[in-house]
Design a protein around this motif. Structure first.
Motif, PDB file in Angstrom:
ATOM      1  N   THR A  67       0.870  -1.172   0.000  1.00 61.06           N
ATOM      2  CA  THR A  67       0.000   0.000   0.000  1.00 61.06           C
ATOM      3  C   THR A  67       0.907   1.223   0.000  1.00 61.06           C
ATOM      4  OG1 THR A  67      -0.188   0.071   2.420  1.00 61.06           O
ATOM      5  CG2 THR A  67      -1.881  -1.151   1.224  1.00 61.06           C
ATOM      6  N   ALA A  68       0.563   2.188  -0.816  1.00 61.72           N
ATOM      7  CA  ALA A  68       1.321   3.441  -0.893  1.00 61.72           C
ATOM      8  C   ALA A  68       0.341   4.591  -0.750  1.00 61.72           C
ATOM      9  CB  ALA A  68       2.067   3.547  -2.219  1.00 61.72           C
ATOM     10  N   ALA A  69       0.629   5.492   0.188  1.00 64.39           N
ATOM     11  CA  ALA A  69      -0.235   6.647   0.435  1.00 64.39           C
ATOM     12  C   ALA A  69       0.491   7.918   0.028  1.00 64.39           C
ATOM     13  CB  ALA A  69      -0.632   6.718   1.900  1.00 64.39           C
ATOM     14  N   GLU A  70      -0.152   8.678  -0.846  1.00 64.76           N
ATOM     15  CA  GLU A  70       0.377   9.963  -1.273  1.00 64.76           C
ATOM     16  C   GLU A  70      -0.043  11.039  -0.266  1.00 64.76           C
ATOM     17  OE1 GLU A  70       2.231  10.383  -3.956  1.00 64.76           O
ATOM     18  OE2 GLU A  70       2.076   8.294  -4.580  1.00 64.76           O
ATOM     19  N   PRO A 118     -10.907   4.146  -7.732  1.00 59.27           N
ATOM     20  CA  PRO A 118      -9.751   4.685  -7.026  1.00 59.27           C
ATOM     21  C   PRO A 118      -9.996   4.729  -5.518  1.00 59.27           C
ATOM     22  CG  PRO A 118     -10.931   6.476  -8.065  1.00 59.27           C
ATOM     23  CD  PRO A 118     -11.615   5.195  -8.467  1.00 59.27           C
ATOM     24  N   PHE A 119      -8.900   4.615  -4.773  1.00 57.35           N
ATOM     25  CA  PHE A 119      -8.952   4.603  -3.319  1.00 57.35           C
ATOM     26  C   PHE A 119      -8.378   5.911  -2.779  1.00 57.35           C
ATOM     27  CE2 PHE A 119      -8.259   0.234  -4.791  1.00 57.35           C
ATOM     28  CZ  PHE A 119      -9.430  -0.346  -4.334  1.00 57.35           C
ATOM     29  N   ARG A 120      -9.006   6.416  -1.724  1.00 55.25           N
ATOM     30  CA  ARG A 120      -8.554   7.676  -1.145  1.00 55.25           C
ATOM     31  C   ARG A 120      -8.721   7.615   0.369  1.00 55.25           C
ATOM     32  NH1 ARG A 120      -6.723  11.542  -3.111  1.00 55.25           N
ATOM     33  NH2 ARG A 120      -7.223  13.109  -4.566  1.00 55.25           N
ATOM     34  N   LEU A 121      -7.697   8.085   1.060  1.00 55.99           N
ATOM     35  CA  LEU A 121      -7.760   8.198   2.511  1.00 55.99           C
ATOM     36  C   LEU A 121      -8.270   9.587   2.878  1.00 55.99           C
ATOM     37  CD1 LEU A 121      -4.255   6.738   3.405  1.00 55.99           C
ATOM     38  CD2 LEU A 121      -6.454   5.635   3.778  1.00 55.99           C
ATOM     39  N   HIS A 122      -9.101   9.657   3.895  1.00 56.80           N
ATOM     40  CA  HIS A 122      -9.534  10.968   4.395  1.00 56.80           C
ATOM     41  C   HIS A 122      -8.333  11.705   4.984  1.00 56.80           C
ATOM     42  CE1 HIS A 122     -11.969  14.070   6.216  1.00 56.80           C
ATOM     43  NE2 HIS A 122     -11.417  13.804   7.381  1.00 56.80           N
ATOM     44  N   ASP A 123      -7.466  10.945   5.663  1.00 58.35           N
ATOM     45  CA  ASP A 123      -6.271  11.509   6.287  1.00 58.35           C
ATOM     46  C   ASP A 123      -5.102  10.564   6.006  1.00 58.35           C
ATOM     47  OD1 ASP A 123      -4.191  12.247   8.057  1.00 58.35           O
ATOM     48  OD2 ASP A 123      -5.642  13.035   9.506  1.00 58.35           O
ATOM     49  N   PRO A 124      -4.046  10.998   5.319  1.00 59.75           N
ATOM     50  CA  PRO A 124      -2.914  10.121   5.010  1.00 59.75           C
ATOM     51  C   PRO A 124      -2.294   9.455   6.235  1.00 59.75           C
ATOM     52  CG  PRO A 124      -2.747  12.151   3.759  1.00 59.75           C
ATOM     53  CD  PRO A 124      -3.882  12.327   4.741  1.00 59.75           C
ATOM     54  N   ARG A 125      -2.513  10.012   7.426  1.00 56.48           N
ATOM     55  CA  ARG A 125      -1.985   9.383   8.642  1.00 56.48           C
ATOM     56  C   ARG A 125      -2.690   8.073   8.970  1.00 56.48           C
ATOM     57  NH1 ARG A 125      -2.593  14.500  12.442  1.00 56.48           N
ATOM     58  NH2 ARG A 125      -4.549  14.418  11.300  1.00 56.48           N
ATOM     59  N   ASP A 126      -3.827   7.791   8.315  1.00 58.12           N
ATOM     60  CA  ASP A 126      -4.561   6.543   8.528  1.00 58.12           C
ATOM     61  C   ASP A 126      -3.949   5.373   7.755  1.00 58.12           C
ATOM     62  OD1 ASP A 126      -6.353   7.907  10.132  1.00 58.12           O
ATOM     63  OD2 ASP A 126      -7.771   8.255   8.491  1.00 58.12           O
ATOM     64  N   HIS A 127      -2.930   5.630   6.967  1.00 51.45           N
ATOM     65  CA  HIS A 127      -2.348   4.622   6.088  1.00 51.45           C
ATOM     66  C   HIS A 127      -1.940   3.346   6.825  1.00 51.45           C
ATOM     67  CE1 HIS A 127       1.248   3.253   3.492  1.00 51.45           C
ATOM     68  NE2 HIS A 127       0.171   2.614   3.126  1.00 51.45           N
ATOM     69  N   GLU A 128      -1.181   3.468   7.899  1.00 53.58           N
ATOM     70  CA  GLU A 128      -0.676   2.284   8.601  1.00 53.58           C
ATOM     71  C   GLU A 128      -1.813   1.407   9.116  1.00 53.58           C
ATOM     72  OE1 GLU A 128       2.189   1.125  12.339  1.00 53.58           O
ATOM     73  OE2 GLU A 128       2.474   3.040  11.342  1.00 53.58           O
ATOM     74  N   LEU A 185      -4.510   6.479  -2.393  1.00 57.46           N
ATOM     75  CA  LEU A 185      -4.004   5.213  -1.892  1.00 57.46           C
ATOM     76  C   LEU A 185      -3.857   4.231  -3.046  1.00 57.46           C
ATOM     77  CD1 LEU A 185      -3.270   3.591   0.701  1.00 57.46           C
ATOM     78  CD2 LEU A 185      -5.629   2.763   0.648  1.00 57.46           C
ATOM     79  N   VAL A 186      -2.665   3.682  -3.208  1.00 58.46           N
ATOM     80  CA  VAL A 186      -2.381   2.708  -4.260  1.00 58.46           C
ATOM     81  C   VAL A 186      -2.266   1.337  -3.604  1.00 58.46           C
ATOM     82  CG1 VAL A 186      -0.694   2.000  -5.997  1.00 58.46           C
ATOM     83  CG2 VAL A 186      -1.165   4.431  -5.630  1.00 58.46           C
ATOM     84  N   LEU A 187      -2.970   0.339  -4.166  1.00 58.22           N
ATOM     85  CA  LEU A 187      -2.890  -1.034  -3.673  1.00 58.22           C
ATOM     86  C   LEU A 187      -2.303  -1.903  -4.778  1.00 58.22           C
ATOM     87  CD1 LEU A 187      -6.433  -1.440  -2.070  1.00 58.22           C
ATOM     88  CD2 LEU A 187      -4.339  -0.661  -0.992  1.00 58.22           C
ATOM     89  N   ARG A 188      -1.189  -2.536  -4.494  1.00 56.60           N
ATOM     90  CA  ARG A 188      -0.536  -3.437  -5.441  1.00 56.60           C
ATOM     91  C   ARG A 188      -0.311  -4.769  -4.743  1.00 56.60           C
ATOM     92  NH1 ARG A 188       0.067  -1.134 -10.304  1.00 56.60           N
ATOM     93  NH2 ARG A 188       0.642   1.040 -10.291  1.00 56.60           N
TER      94      ARG A 188
END
Length: 86
Positions: free
Chosen positions: A34-37, A61-71, A42-45
């Protein structure tokens, strides 16, 4: 891509595998990336564990409300994909 965060985890695919855009369903021992810009994209490979070629997980497409939620989201996805088989 400055500010991009990436996480990877190896797991065993659920029954039925994981659908990809490029090659359809893949199964077995897989690796999720997972890669968060910084903008929340959000990119899922996914790939066979140890293989060179990555595939795009179907959907999005996937999008996080807050990039800090990535982990946390990465861990949730791994838990969903690596669920026990009945």
């Amino acid at each position: 891509m400055s500010g991009t965060t990436e996480r990877t985890t190896v797991f065993k695919a659920p029954r039925g595998g994981v659908m990809t855009r490029e090659v359809g369903v893949i199964s077995g021992e897989l690796e999720l990336l997972t890669a968060a810009e910084p903008d929340g994209t959000l990119v899922l490979r996914i790939r066979y564990a140890g293989a060179a070629e990555w595939y795009t997980v179907d959907g999005g497409p996937f999008r996080l409300h807050d990039p800090r939620d990535h982990e946390v989201l990465h861990e949730v996805l791994v838990s969903l994909l690596h669920r026990p088989q009945p």
